[in-house]
Design an enzyme around this catalytic site. Structure first.
Site, mmCIF file in Angstrom:
data_model
loop_
_atom_site.group_PDB
_atom_site.id
_atom_site.type_symbol
_atom_site.label_atom_id
_atom_site.label_comp_id
_atom_site.label_asym_id
_atom_site.label_seq_id
_atom_site.Cartn_x
_atom_site.Cartn_y
_atom_site.Cartn_z
ATOM 1 N N CYS A 119 0.807 -1.226 0.000
ATOM 2 C CA CYS A 119 0.000 0.000 0.000
ATOM 3 C C CYS A 119 0.842 1.280 0.000
ATOM 4 C CB CYS A 119 -0.994 0.008 1.159
ATOM 5 S SG CYS A 119 -0.259 -0.039 2.802
ATOM 6 N N HIS A 125 -2.561 1.299 7.114
ATOM 7 C CA HIS A 125 -2.808 1.395 5.677
ATOM 8 C C HIS A 125 -2.515 2.804 5.182
ATOM 9 C CE1 HIS A 125 -4.562 0.447 1.856
ATOM 10 N NE2 HIS A 125 -5.580 1.271 1.991
#
Length: 318
Positions: free
Chosen positions: A82, A157
């Site tokens: 990510c 994230h």
């Protein structure tokens, strides 16, 4: 499809990551506050990278734009990617003359032209050059610890905020499409519009939650200062004010050079394997009969801290 390592949320790591892709004209700076002054000091800001604790079931803060045609967006197809996903989604949506993407990103962009977001993400996961640069930040491990604990590990994230065609988009690789957060308010800079959006997102979490990190992708500051010096020299300007400006610019260029040197040193240390040194040191301490006393001392110190915390808690409650 190879494995991807976890990436630390650090401006030095992200700056070297971007330059490792061959991209020029940008760098990454960390933001410690959402106030206007923090943003003003870093302009131009091309996009923001936000790290947060991911929670199952969180709804997007805007509208999924599945019909977006002029937005580059790659869905995330593999774990731990990510960080690079956020950077690539950001850079390939910025169209500024000062930014040179470099052959790696340009060739990837051309290759996936016409793909849907899922296939772009799949292609990104298999892009060898990008994955190699990403994995150059893997921490060396001589052995793995098998820790069986019922506690679940927190998941973090990275996502991107970027202005596109007068609107603000959140690009989250875990979603199936870009998230339209609305128009940039007339007469306002896009950062003025996005700041309260990020603030509201943070407010959704429990009080005391500090596991957030916000970084800005900005113009290359050293290049900006050198460009201004060249303009002054070409114009032949000469005054006390100009002399002071030249001095300030030279100082800022020096500061940027020193910062990049520091980033490189820190990244070398991140990659270095310290485990053999630690193992040897523990062996020496054990041989000299110092290891067990040091461990006992550390355990006693930790126990005392826990008792002090409990006493402070009881005092606060009364």
């Amino acid at each position: 499809m190879g494995d991807w390592c976890l990436i630390e949320s650090d401006p030095g790591v992200f700056t070297e990551l971007i330059r490792g892709f061959g991209c020029e004209g940008v760098q990454v700076e960390e933001l410690y506050s959402l106030d206007d002054e923090s943003f003003c000091q870093l302009r131009p800001i091309y996009g923001l990278i936000f790290l947060f604790k991911w929670r199952q079931g969180d709804e997007p803060s805007g509208t999924l734009d599945a019909d977006s045609k002029n937005i580059f967006f790659a869905q995330q197809a593999i774990s731990n990617a990510c960080a690079t996903q956020a950077i690539v989604n950001l850079l390939l949506n910025v169209h500024e003359q000062e930014i040179k993407l470099g052959s790696t990103l340009e060739e990837f962009r051309d290759f996936v032209s016409g793909f849907d977001s899922a296939n772009i993400g799949l292609a990104l996961s298999n892009q060898e050059k990008i994955r190699t640069v990403h994995n150059s930040f893997a921490r060396p491990q001589v052995f793995e610890l098998d820790i069986r604990s019922p506690a679940k590990e927190d998941n973090y994230h990275f996502i991107t905020y970027v202005p596109i065609n007068g609107r603000i988009y959140e690009l989250d690789g875990l979603r199936e499409a870009p998230i339209d957060l609305g128009p940039i308010k007339e007469g306002e800079d896009w950062l003025t519009t996005v700041r309260p959006i990020i603030a509201r997102r943070i407010e959704k979490y429990n009080e005391g939650e500090i596991h957030f990190n916000l970084m800005a992708v900005i113009g290359d500051r050293k290049a900006k200062y050198e460009k201004r010096l060249a303009e002054i020299a070409e114009a032949g300007m000469d005054s006390d004010d100009v002399a002071q400006e030249v001095y300030n610019l030279q100082s800022m260029i020096h500061d940027e050079e020193e910062k990049m040197k520091r980033y490189r040193k820190e990244n070398v240390r991140r990659r270095h394997n310290y485990i053999p040194f630690i193992v040897e040191m523990l062996k020496i301490l054990a041989k000299e009969g110092k290891l067990v006393p040091l461990v006992e001392q550390a355990l006693d110190k930790n126990a005392k801290k826990e008792l002090e915390k409990e006493a402070q808690k009881k005092t606060a409650e009364t």
